[in-house]
Motif scaffolding. Structure first.
Motif, PDB file in Angstrom:
ATOM      1  N   GLU A 504      -1.897  84.357  37.860  1.00 52.57           N
ATOM      2  CA  GLU A 504      -1.094  84.898  38.961  1.00 52.57           C
ATOM      3  C   GLU A 504       0.047  83.936  39.287  1.00 52.57           C
ATOM      4  OE1 GLU A 504      -0.510  87.377  40.833  1.00 52.57           O
ATOM      5  OE2 GLU A 504      -2.105  88.733  40.149  1.00 52.57           O
ATOM      6  N   ASN A 505       1.147  84.502  39.817  1.00 55.21           N
ATOM      7  CA  ASN A 505       2.238  83.648  40.302  1.00 55.21           C
ATOM      8  C   ASN A 505       2.399  83.746  41.823  1.00 55.21           C
ATOM      9  OD1 ASN A 505       3.367  86.145  40.590  1.00 55.21           O
ATOM     10  ND2 ASN A 505       4.995  85.843  39.065  1.00 55.21           N
ATOM     11  N   GLN A 506       1.476  84.488  42.468  1.00 53.61           N
ATOM     12  CA  GLN A 506       1.475  84.558  43.922  1.00 53.61           C
ATOM     13  C   GLN A 506       0.186  83.921  44.440  1.00 53.61           C
ATOM     14  OE1 GLN A 506       2.488  88.392  45.626  1.00 53.61           O
ATOM     15  NE2 GLN A 506       3.592  88.989  43.747  1.00 53.61           N
ATOM     16  N   LYS A 507       0.353  82.939  45.340  1.00 50.79           N
ATOM     17  CA  LYS A 507      -0.797  82.148  45.771  1.00 50.79           C
ATOM     18  C   LYS A 507      -1.856  83.001  46.462  1.00 50.79           C
ATOM     19  CE  LYS A 507      -0.231  78.129  47.889  1.00 50.79           C
ATOM     20  NZ  LYS A 507      -0.098  77.108  48.988  1.00 50.79           N
ATOM     21  N   ASP A 508      -1.464  83.865  47.374  1.00 48.25           N
ATOM     22  CA  ASP A 508      -2.457  84.604  48.140  1.00 48.25           C
ATOM     23  C   ASP A 508      -3.287  85.525  47.250  1.00 48.25           C
ATOM     24  OD1 ASP A 508      -0.240  86.137  47.589  1.00 48.25           O
ATOM     25  OD2 ASP A 508      -0.286  87.253  49.486  1.00 48.25           O
ATOM     26  N   VAL A 509      -2.631  86.155  46.273  1.00 47.53           N
ATOM     27  CA  VAL A 509      -3.367  87.024  45.349  1.00 47.53           C
ATOM     28  C   VAL A 509      -4.343  86.202  44.513  1.00 47.53           C
ATOM     29  CG1 VAL A 509      -3.167  88.639  43.420  1.00 47.53           C
ATOM     30  CG2 VAL A 509      -1.458  88.674  45.270  1.00 47.53           C
ATOM     31  N   LEU A 510      -3.866  85.054  44.017  1.00 48.84           N
ATOM     32  CA  LEU A 510      -4.720  84.204  43.182  1.00 48.84           C
ATOM     33  C   LEU A 510      -5.943  83.727  43.966  1.00 48.84           C
ATOM     34  CD1 LEU A 510      -4.962  82.714  40.409  1.00 48.84           C
ATOM     35  CD2 LEU A 510      -3.935  80.755  41.534  1.00 48.84           C
ATOM     36  N   LEU A 511      -5.723  83.256  45.198  1.00 48.48           N
ATOM     37  CA  LEU A 511      -6.834  82.717  45.982  1.00 48.48           C
ATOM     38  C   LEU A 511      -7.865  83.796  46.302  1.00 48.48           C
ATOM     39  CD1 LEU A 511      -4.947  80.312  48.425  1.00 48.48           C
ATOM     40  CD2 LEU A 511      -6.235  79.732  46.365  1.00 48.48           C
ATOM     41  N   SER A 512      -7.425  85.022  46.526  1.00 45.22           N
ATOM     42  CA  SER A 512      -8.380  86.099  46.794  1.00 45.22           C
ATOM     43  C   SER A 512      -9.246  86.390  45.567  1.00 45.22           C
ATOM     44  CB  SER A 512      -7.640  87.367  47.236  1.00 45.22           C
ATOM     45  OG  SER A 512      -6.863  87.895  46.169  1.00 45.22           O
ATOM     46  N   ARG A 556       5.211  73.480  40.728  1.00 47.22           N
ATOM     47  CA  ARG A 556       6.378  72.588  40.779  1.00 47.22           C
ATOM     48  C   ARG A 556       6.745  72.022  39.410  1.00 47.22           C
ATOM     49  NH1 ARG A 556       4.037  70.933  45.871  1.00 47.22           N
ATOM     50  NH2 ARG A 556       2.935  69.210  44.845  1.00 47.22           N
ATOM     51  N   ILE A 557       5.902  72.221  38.416  1.00 49.91           N
ATOM     52  CA  ILE A 557       6.187  71.722  37.061  1.00 49.91           C
ATOM     53  C   ILE A 557       7.333  72.535  36.449  1.00 49.91           C
ATOM     54  CG2 ILE A 557       5.247  71.498  34.719  1.00 49.91           C
ATOM     55  CD1 ILE A 557       2.507  70.991  35.994  1.00 49.91           C
ATOM     56  N   GLU A 558       8.222  71.847  35.780  1.00 49.58           N
ATOM     57  CA  GLU A 558       9.369  72.513  35.148  1.00 49.58           C
ATOM     58  C   GLU A 558       8.893  73.586  34.170  1.00 49.58           C
ATOM     59  OE1 GLU A 558      13.355  71.393  32.507  1.00 49.58           O
ATOM     60  OE2 GLU A 558      11.995  69.810  33.197  1.00 49.58           O
ATOM     61  N   ALA A 559       9.508  74.734  34.190  1.00 50.73           N
ATOM     62  CA  ALA A 559       9.222  75.887  33.319  1.00 50.73           C
ATOM     63  C   ALA A 559       7.951  76.621  33.707  1.00 50.73           C
ATOM     64  CB  ALA A 559       9.159  75.472  31.848  1.00 50.73           C
ATOM     65  N   ALA A 560       7.306  76.262  34.826  1.00 50.66           N
ATOM     66  CA  ALA A 560       6.099  76.973  35.260  1.00 50.66           C
ATOM     67  C   ALA A 560       6.451  78.390  35.686  1.00 50.66           C
ATOM     68  CB  ALA A 560       5.430  76.231  36.407  1.00 50.66           C
ATOM     69  N   THR A 561       5.651  79.354  35.238  1.00 50.65           N
ATOM     70  CA  THR A 561       5.866  80.759  35.605  1.00 50.65           C
ATOM     71  C   THR A 561       4.675  81.346  36.351  1.00 50.65           C
ATOM     72  OG1 THR A 561       4.997  81.502  33.468  1.00 50.65           O
ATOM     73  CG2 THR A 561       7.383  81.139  33.633  1.00 50.65           C
ATOM     74  N   ALA A 562       3.511  80.713  36.193  1.00 48.08           N
ATOM     75  CA  ALA A 562       2.309  81.215  36.862  1.00 48.08           C
ATOM     76  C   ALA A 562       1.233  80.141  36.765  1.00 48.08           C
ATOM     77  CB  ALA A 562       1.839  82.521  36.228  1.00 48.08           C
ATOM     78  N   VAL A 563       0.063  80.456  37.333  1.00 49.15           N
ATOM     79  CA  VAL A 563      -1.080  79.553  37.272  1.00 49.15           C
ATOM     80  C   VAL A 563      -2.278  80.324  36.713  1.00 49.15           C
ATOM     81  CG1 VAL A 563      -2.744  78.215  38.641  1.00 49.15           C
ATOM     82  CG2 VAL A 563      -0.295  78.046  39.121  1.00 49.15           C
ATOM     83  N   MET A 564      -3.018  79.661  35.850  1.00 46.89           N
ATOM     84  CA  MET A 564      -4.205  80.234  35.232  1.00 46.89           C
ATOM     85  C   MET A 564      -5.435  79.553  35.827  1.00 46.89           C
ATOM     86  SD  MET A 564      -5.403  79.850  31.246  1.00 46.89           S
ATOM     87  CE  MET A 564      -3.888  80.576  30.636  1.00 46.89           C
ATOM     88  N   VAL A 565      -6.460  80.334  36.125  1.00 47.99           N
ATOM     89  CA  VAL A 565      -7.721  79.803  36.644  1.00 47.99           C
ATOM     90  C   VAL A 565      -8.856  80.276  35.738  1.00 47.99           C
ATOM     91  CG1 VAL A 565      -9.270  79.627  38.621  1.00 47.99           C
ATOM     92  CG2 VAL A 565      -6.813  79.893  38.992  1.00 47.99           C
ATOM     93  N   GLN A 566      -9.754  79.335  35.394  1.00 49.81           N
ATOM     94  CA  GLN A 566     -10.907  79.653  34.557  1.00 49.81           C
ATOM     95  C   GLN A 566     -12.128  78.901  35.081  1.00 49.81           C
ATOM     96  OE1 GLN A 566      -9.241  78.154  30.893  1.00 49.81           O
ATOM     97  NE2 GLN A 566      -8.791  80.212  30.132  1.00 49.81           N
ATOM     98  N   PRO A 567     -13.312  79.451  34.889  1.00 45.62           N
ATOM     99  CA  PRO A 567     -14.515  78.679  35.210  1.00 45.62           C
ATOM    100  C   PRO A 567     -14.529  77.384  34.395  1.00 45.62           C
ATOM    101  CG  PRO A 567     -15.065  80.970  34.763  1.00 45.62           C
ATOM    102  CD  PRO A 567     -13.638  80.798  34.377  1.00 45.62           C
TER     103      PRO A 567
END
Length: 688
Positions: A504-512, A556-567
């Protein structure tokens, strides 16, 4: 393709022959004459009436029909000569030793193509240009020396370099290696190494053809043809060894993924050789040592006895054998103690068996008999015996000759005293034996021969996969890296198990969504190619608060487009990847994963498609293979699942050959399952 005119011509014309045997045309003619060619021999020379006793022709137009033409004239004149001979004199074989063609400049390349087109138009055969020529039983068509005595039981040599062919012949003759046919392909404008190997395969007759083929390759124009005919020859009992020059990482295609950076032409060539049963050699010395090993009885096991009167040589040989995976097992027990009673005090039979500088021929014979008949765990012997110049070693070498013939276990003689025992070594070689003057080169070559498997023979059945979905994913994507969604879909279609992943690239959606996972989790940046290098991998995230902070840090990392979360998984980090070299099949890699693949450089490679046997051999060739089994308190992995994933990746690229680079790194393994964690897939339709 070779033809009867190139192999056994009834008539030869040397265009540019000379009375000066220091010139290529002069030496070429002399070698043909000295070689006893029995057919008609013609000479073209504009200035001389006779050349080396043969009446000359001023032009090829005055020649009768001629089978083979050898051209030793400047490149600009070759096209006209070839055209006249092909179209008017029914000449169907050509050897052009002249340089100045494709290796020189574009104009030379264009001229080379014109000549090739002429030869092809009459279904002829062209060797060269820019080569030393050809040696067969029927004629010695080279301008170099020495000319080896033709031995149908020796080695056929095919070389992309004329000078290297000469060096191999020179060094081989000094060791006792014999030769049959020699082909210097030069630029290979029409006839390549692969073409010659194809002819040798299709026309192979074990009663008359050389049982060993040696190759020096500077290019592999048709990997599939090389593999096909090398494999076929190996199945017919032929042994093949080869050098591939220029196979370095620096010379490989630039790549952007981990797999691409690891993959090199050398690795791909080694995988090709493994699949075809070709022994890979890295030098002329090693090539000739392998050829020499081929001439002795085959090594049936990995336990070697070193028999020597030179302690230092034994140590170096033991290191070379052990580093290559062969064993120098201890020799002990009652039979070992009995053997010691026949030797001088101070001798050792522990292995290496050192019977001292004062050791005799009789003692050598007893030691060999014990290794042959008493020490059942010994599979082969290496005898290192030189001379300090104090006494005649003729009797020692006579014993060695007898034992070489009588023993069922192979014996490899290392006779290093090429000055002090020159006469005795020459006598040994004259009896048809081969010497290994350097024990370390022998050790390395012996391990290469032992590790080279029989060629892959079983038909590989692709694992069941959703081919339709795989093709749909590939077809809807442009060249470049697949996005995360399509990568996951591709793994699902290939039935490769993978970890649950949120992107996700939106924090609230990712955290949910993170609330639905069990902590701890791993959070990774999406965008930068190498996440670890960009400090874009955060471990041990144990709460929503930490996840929120981690999201901000990663974005904040250069070229970042989203964040991935995995167990966050625990287990052994593994790696599977794909690389594609132009014109080669896909190379499949496997090994330890994470950062260890770059630090330890411990990975195996094979060419797709990959069978169960090949995948298992790849895993077991890893230096870290014991980690896969489990060591101390660390659990191992399910090897059958790892093998299945390797086979699936190899099958995937059969369905989707557009995949040119791929990483599954890490692939987390336990004793029950393996899960793909990070996957990158690159498509490039431009690579053939």
């Amino acid at each position: 393709m070779l033809n009867k005119e190139i192999l056994s011509p009834q008539s030869i014309v040397v265009v540019g022959a000379s009375n000066d045997v220091k010139k290529p045309g002069g030496k070429m003619l002399k070698n043909i004459l000295d070689g006893g060619f029995k057919g008609d021999l013609f000479v073209i020379n504009l200035k001389e009436e006779k050349v080396q006793g043969i009446a000359t022709h001023a032009s090829v137009k005055s020649l009768p029909e001629t089978d083979l033409a050898i051209l030793a004239i400047p490149a600009p004149y070759c096209l006209e000569v070839v055209t006249i001979l092909a179209q008017q004199k029914r000449t169907r074989a050509f050897i052009i030793i002249s340089a100045g063609f494709g290796e020189a400049d574009p104009a030379g390349a264009a001229l080379e193509k014109q000549i090739t087109d002429v030869v092809n138009s009459v279904n002829g055969c062209l060797i060269g240009p820019n080569c030393i020529g050809v040696i067969t039983q029927n004629y010695k068509g080279v301008f170099t020396s020495p000319i080896p005595t033709f031995d149908p039981g020796g080695c056929d040599l095919i070389s992309g370099s004329g000078a290297t062919a000469v060096f191999i012949i020179e060094a081989g003759m000094a060791l006792g290696v014999t030769f049959a046919n020699v082909f210097s392909v030069g630029n290979g404008a029409q006839t390549s190494t692969e073409d010659i190997l194809e002819y040798m395969d299709l026309h192979f007759d074990p009663s008359r053809d050389a049982p060993v083929k040696l190759l020096y390759l500077e290019t592999i124009k048709d990997p599939a043809k090389l593999q096909k005919h090398a494999t076929s020859l190996r199945k017919k009992g032929v042994k093949i060894a080869a050098i591939k020059a220029g196979s370095t990482a620096e010379g490989s295609r630039a790549a952007t993924s981990h797999t691409g950076a690891l993959a090199s032409s050398d690795m791909t060539v080694r995988a090709l050789f493994q699949k075809a049963g070709i022994v890979y050699c890295s030098s002329r010395e090693e090539l000739l040592s392998v050829a020499s090993i081929f001439k002795y009885k085959p090594l049936q096991g990995k336990n070697i006895a070193i028999i020597t009167h030179a302690g230092g040589s034994a140590v170096m040989l033991a290191d070379a054998l052990a580093n290559g995976g062969l064993n120098i097992p201890p020799i002990q027990g009652p039979d070992a103690e009995k053997l010691k009673t026949y030797l001088h005090p101070g001798s050792s039979v522990a292995n290496p068996i050192d019977f001292l500088a004062t050791g005799t021929a009789e003692q050598l014979g007893i030691i060999i008999d014990y290794c042959e008949h008493k020490f059942d765990h010994i599979d082969a012997m290496v005898v290192v015996f030189g001379s300090p110049g104090l006494f005649d070693v003729e009797h020692v070498y006579n014993v060695l000759r007898v034992k070489l013939d009588l023993c069922k276990k192979p014996i490899f003689p290392v006779l290093p005293s090429v000055i002090n025992a020159q006469k005795e070594i020459q006598s040994f070689i004259a009896q048809g034996h081969i010497n290994f003057p350097d024990e370390v080169v022998l050790g390395k070559a012996l391990t290469q021969v032992y590790k080279t498997p029989q060629p892959a023979s079983e038909e590989v059945r692709l694992p069941a996969m959703d081919s339709e979905s795989i093709r749909a994913i590939i077809d809807r994507n442009k060249d470049g890296y697949l996005n995360i969604k399509d990568t996951e879909a591709l793994m699902y279609a290939a039935k490769i198990p993978q970890i649950t992943t949120l992107v996700e690239n939106q924090k609230d959606v990712l955290l949910s969504e993170v609330k639905k996972l069990d902590f701890p989790v791993v959070m990774k940046v999406v965008g930068p190619l190498h996440k670890t290098d960009a400090k874009g991998v955060l471990l041990n995230i144990t709460s929503l608060e930490e996840a929120s902070e981690a999201f901000d840090q990663l974005m904040r990392i250069e070229a970042a487009t989203a964040v991935m979360v995995q167990p966050q998984l625990t287990g052994l980090e593994l790696f599977v990847g794909v690389s594609k070299e132009p014109y080669f099949p896909h190379t499949i890699l496997c090994g330890l994963g994470g950062i260890f693949i770059e630090i330890l450089n411990d990975f195996a490679a094979g060419l797709a498609p990959i069978s169960e046997r090949e995948a298992k051999a790849m895993l077991r060739s890893l230096r870290g293979y014991k980690l896969l089994l489990g060591v101390r308190s660390t659990e191992g992995i399910d090897e059958t699942v790892f093998i299945d994933i390797i086979k699936r990746i190899a099958g995937l690229v059969q369905i989707a050959p557009e995949i040119t680079e791929m990483d599954i790194n890490p692939l987390i393994g336990t004793n029950t399952t393996l899960l793909a964690v990070d996957v990158r897939v690159k498509i490039d339709r431009s690579i053939p």
